[in-house]
Scaffold this motif. Structure first.
Motif, PDB file in Angstrom:
ATOM      1  N   CYS A 140      10.765  18.105  48.233  1.00 40.39           N
ATOM      2  CA  CYS A 140       9.566  17.976  47.394  1.00 40.39           C
ATOM      3  C   CYS A 140       9.945  17.234  46.109  1.00 40.39           C
TER       4      CYS A 140
ATOM      5  N   GLU B 135      14.835  29.084  63.789  1.00 37.63           N
ATOM      6  CA  GLU B 135      14.896  29.626  62.424  1.00 37.63           C
ATOM      7  C   GLU B 135      15.947  28.906  61.594  1.00 37.63           C
TER       8      GLU B 135
ATOM      9  N   ILE C 251      16.528  15.958  56.327  1.00 40.77           N
ATOM     10  CA  ILE C 251      15.815  16.607  55.219  1.00 40.77           C
ATOM     11  C   ILE C 251      14.820  15.674  54.524  1.00 40.77           C
TER      12      ILE C 251
ATOM     13  N   THR D 216      14.518  24.376  53.823  1.00 47.22           N
ATOM     14  CA  THR D 216      13.441  24.030  52.899  1.00 47.22           C
ATOM     15  C   THR D 216      13.990  23.170  51.761  1.00 47.22           C
ATOM     16  N   ASP D 217      13.115  22.728  50.885  1.00 47.54           N
ATOM     17  CA  ASP D 217      13.556  21.953  49.725  1.00 47.54           C
ATOM     18  C   ASP D 217      14.592  22.726  48.915  1.00 47.54           C
ATOM     19  N   GLU D 218      14.319  23.989  48.626  1.00 45.57           N
ATOM     20  CA  GLU D 218      15.238  24.766  47.788  1.00 45.57           C
ATOM     21  C   GLU D 218      16.561  25.021  48.496  1.00 45.57           C
ATOM     22  N   TYR D 219      16.506  25.273  49.811  1.00 43.75           N
ATOM     23  CA  TYR D 219      17.748  25.524  50.541  1.00 43.75           C
ATOM     24  C   TYR D 219      18.609  24.255  50.569  1.00 43.75           C
TER      25      TYR D 219
ATOM     26  N   ARG E   8      11.506  17.226  54.238  1.00 35.86           N
ATOM     27  CA  ARG E   8      11.541  18.632  53.828  1.00 35.86           C
ATOM     28  C   ARG E   8      11.673  18.805  52.323  1.00 35.86           C
TER      29      ARG E   8
ATOM     30  N   ALA F  50      14.262  25.862  60.422  1.00 38.22           N
ATOM     31  CA  ALA F  50      13.176  26.196  59.494  1.00 38.22           C
ATOM     32  C   ALA F  50      13.725  26.641  58.139  1.00 38.22           C
ATOM     33  N   ARG F  51      14.965  27.140  58.126  1.00 40.32           N
ATOM     34  CA  ARG F  51      15.601  27.580  56.882  1.00 40.32           C
ATOM     35  C   ARG F  51      15.777  26.418  55.910  1.00 40.32           C
TER      36      ARG F  51
END
Length: 454
Positions: A317, A355, A312, A361-364, A315, A358-359
């Protein structure tokens, strides 16, 4: 397509390396370091177990093992200054209910050993010989349980002048990416007057949970752990606390041509993912074979979930520094019914794996970390694919040369499938797949592995 590695190598494997321990000592930081406690993230918290790797080196007349020992001891002392936590000790802080590292400069372990075998006599290094466990020291018997080093190096010299550097470290200290950077820094300090490869970033607060924690996604890849209040210290991760079973194990080799074939197959029909990687196609192929080989494999309505690690660092922010030393990987997942895995097009399976990554993300990722703050749970799936394929430990340049081969010490588990490189490392785009299953399931897995490559 796809070859079975084990059948041709088994007769060459030596089961007892007859390792003799000659000396053991503690190595301390070469300079004074600050006494403090290091915060461990929720990812680090669940990785309180040891990982063992072995790095084999061919004989170098300019660097016999006794010279290597002295250079490694000196290099370790130097790197323990920027990596001060490594010389510390793991402790449980009851006030906050968390594991921490006490940076008390108590030292790392260094063990000198010897075997009368030559490097070429111990067989194929790629074959995960259980005897390699003798090349790694796991603890110091002279120290109490709460004073065990987080990091131990064992140098075992062979009769030919070659040697193995076995490393045992608590997984809370490093993930695979940060461990490679540590090895690069260790190697750099074995040279005279060479700077560090990169300054490590030891600020694990960068992966602290938010306050208050905000779980904004469902996390089916995580399992809640119900721990009575006050017993958190003794709780063991259930996903890793699994007894060794009576399992067959085999290595399935996928050549670079096999991987290219799977990539081509992933393009469709129907249209496949826009970004097709070697890891994703191998993961999809292994997932299908593992799910359908289960002893409940005839129940095609059963759902199967595969877990695999995603870095991560880039990935988030803002992104984490690439030199972040803690564990910065989370479990991605893909879930499908066995009927879909059997009948669906390969391109769709690869899309599911794509996928899943790709799931992340920063928020995930932040949601998953916060989930750990709320529930104190662990990754959970039918099985985990653990990839050492492209970590590149054998690319590290020491004064005495690069490793001939680097590999994990394998403990056979039916819920973990291992991907690791061939000799030649990342330059050879092929991959070895280590699978451990009960005999009946292994027979089915092997049939499916070749069937889906046809």
């Amino acid at each position: 397509m796809g070859t079975l590695y084990q059948a041709t190598m088994k007769h060459q494997v030596i089961q007892d390396l007859q390792v003799t321990l000659q000396d053991s000592t503690l190595i301390f930081p070469s300079e004074d370091t600050e006494r403090k406690s290091i915060f461990l993230s929720n990812i680090d918290q669940v990785l309180n177990f040891d990982v063992q790797t072995v790095h084999f080196f061919q004989a170098n007349p300019d660097f016999p093992p006794e010279v290597v020992n002295e250079k490694l001891k000196s290099a370790l002392g130097k790197v323990l200054v920027p990596y001060d936590f490594l010389a510390g000790r793991l402790k449980f802080n009851p006030e906050v209910g968390r594991l921490e590292i006490n940076c008390n400069a108590a030292g790392v372990g260094f063990v000198v050993a010897h075997t009368e075998f030559s490097l070429h006599e111990i067989g194929d290094l790629v074959y995960p010989n259980p005897a390699f466990r003798k090349l790694v020291a796991k603890s110091f018997d002279s120290l109490k349980a709460d004073d065990q080093p987080l990091f131990i190096v064992q140098v075992t010299s062979f009769k030919c002048g070659g040697f193995a550097m076995g490393v045992s470290n608590n997984h809370a200290t490093f993930d695979g990416i940060s461990f490679k950077l540590f090895l690069q820094n260790l190697a750099s300090q074995a040279f005279p007057d060479k700077p560090l490869a990169a300054i490590p970033c030891n600020n694990r607060e960068l992966l602290a949970a938010r306050s208050p924690p905000r779980v904004t996604f469902p996390h089916p890849e995580l399992l809640k752990l119900k721990i009575p209040v006050g017993q958190e210290e003794s709780a063991a991760p259930p996903v890793f606390d699994c007894p060794e079973e009576d399992l067959d194990f085999k290595i399935f080799h996928l050549s670079s041509n096999d991987v290219a074939y799977l990539k081509d197959k992933a393009k469709g029909p129907p249209a496949g993912p826009t970004k097709i990687t070697g890891f994703n196609v191998v993961t999809a192929h292994v997932w299908r074979c593992k799910a359908l080989s289960c002893d409940t494999g005839d129940d095609l309505s059963r759902s199967s979930t595969v877990l695999y690690a995603v870095d991560i660092r880039s990935r988030l922010c803002p992104p984490l520094p690439q030199s972040y030393t803690g564990n910065a990987v989370l479990s991605a997942y893909a879930t499908a019914q066995c009927k879909e895995l059997e009948e669906g097009p390969f391109s769709w399976l690869v899309e599911m794996v794509t996928e899943g990554a790709a799931r992340m993300t920063d928020e995930y990722a932040r949601s998953a970390i916060d989930w750990g703050e709320v529930y104190k749970g662990f990754p959970h799936g039918e099985f985990l694919i653990s990839s050492w394929w492209r970590l590149g430990f054998d690319e590290v340049e020491y004064p005495w040369g690069k490793p001939k081969y680097s590999c994990p010490v394998v403990y056979h588990r039916r819920d973990i499938i291992l991907l690791f490189p061939d000799i030649g490392g990342v330059k050879d785009h092929g991959v070895n797949v280590l699978v451990a299953l009960p005999a009946k399931e292994m027979e089915k897995f092997q049939t499916l592995f070749h069937k889906f490559l046809a």
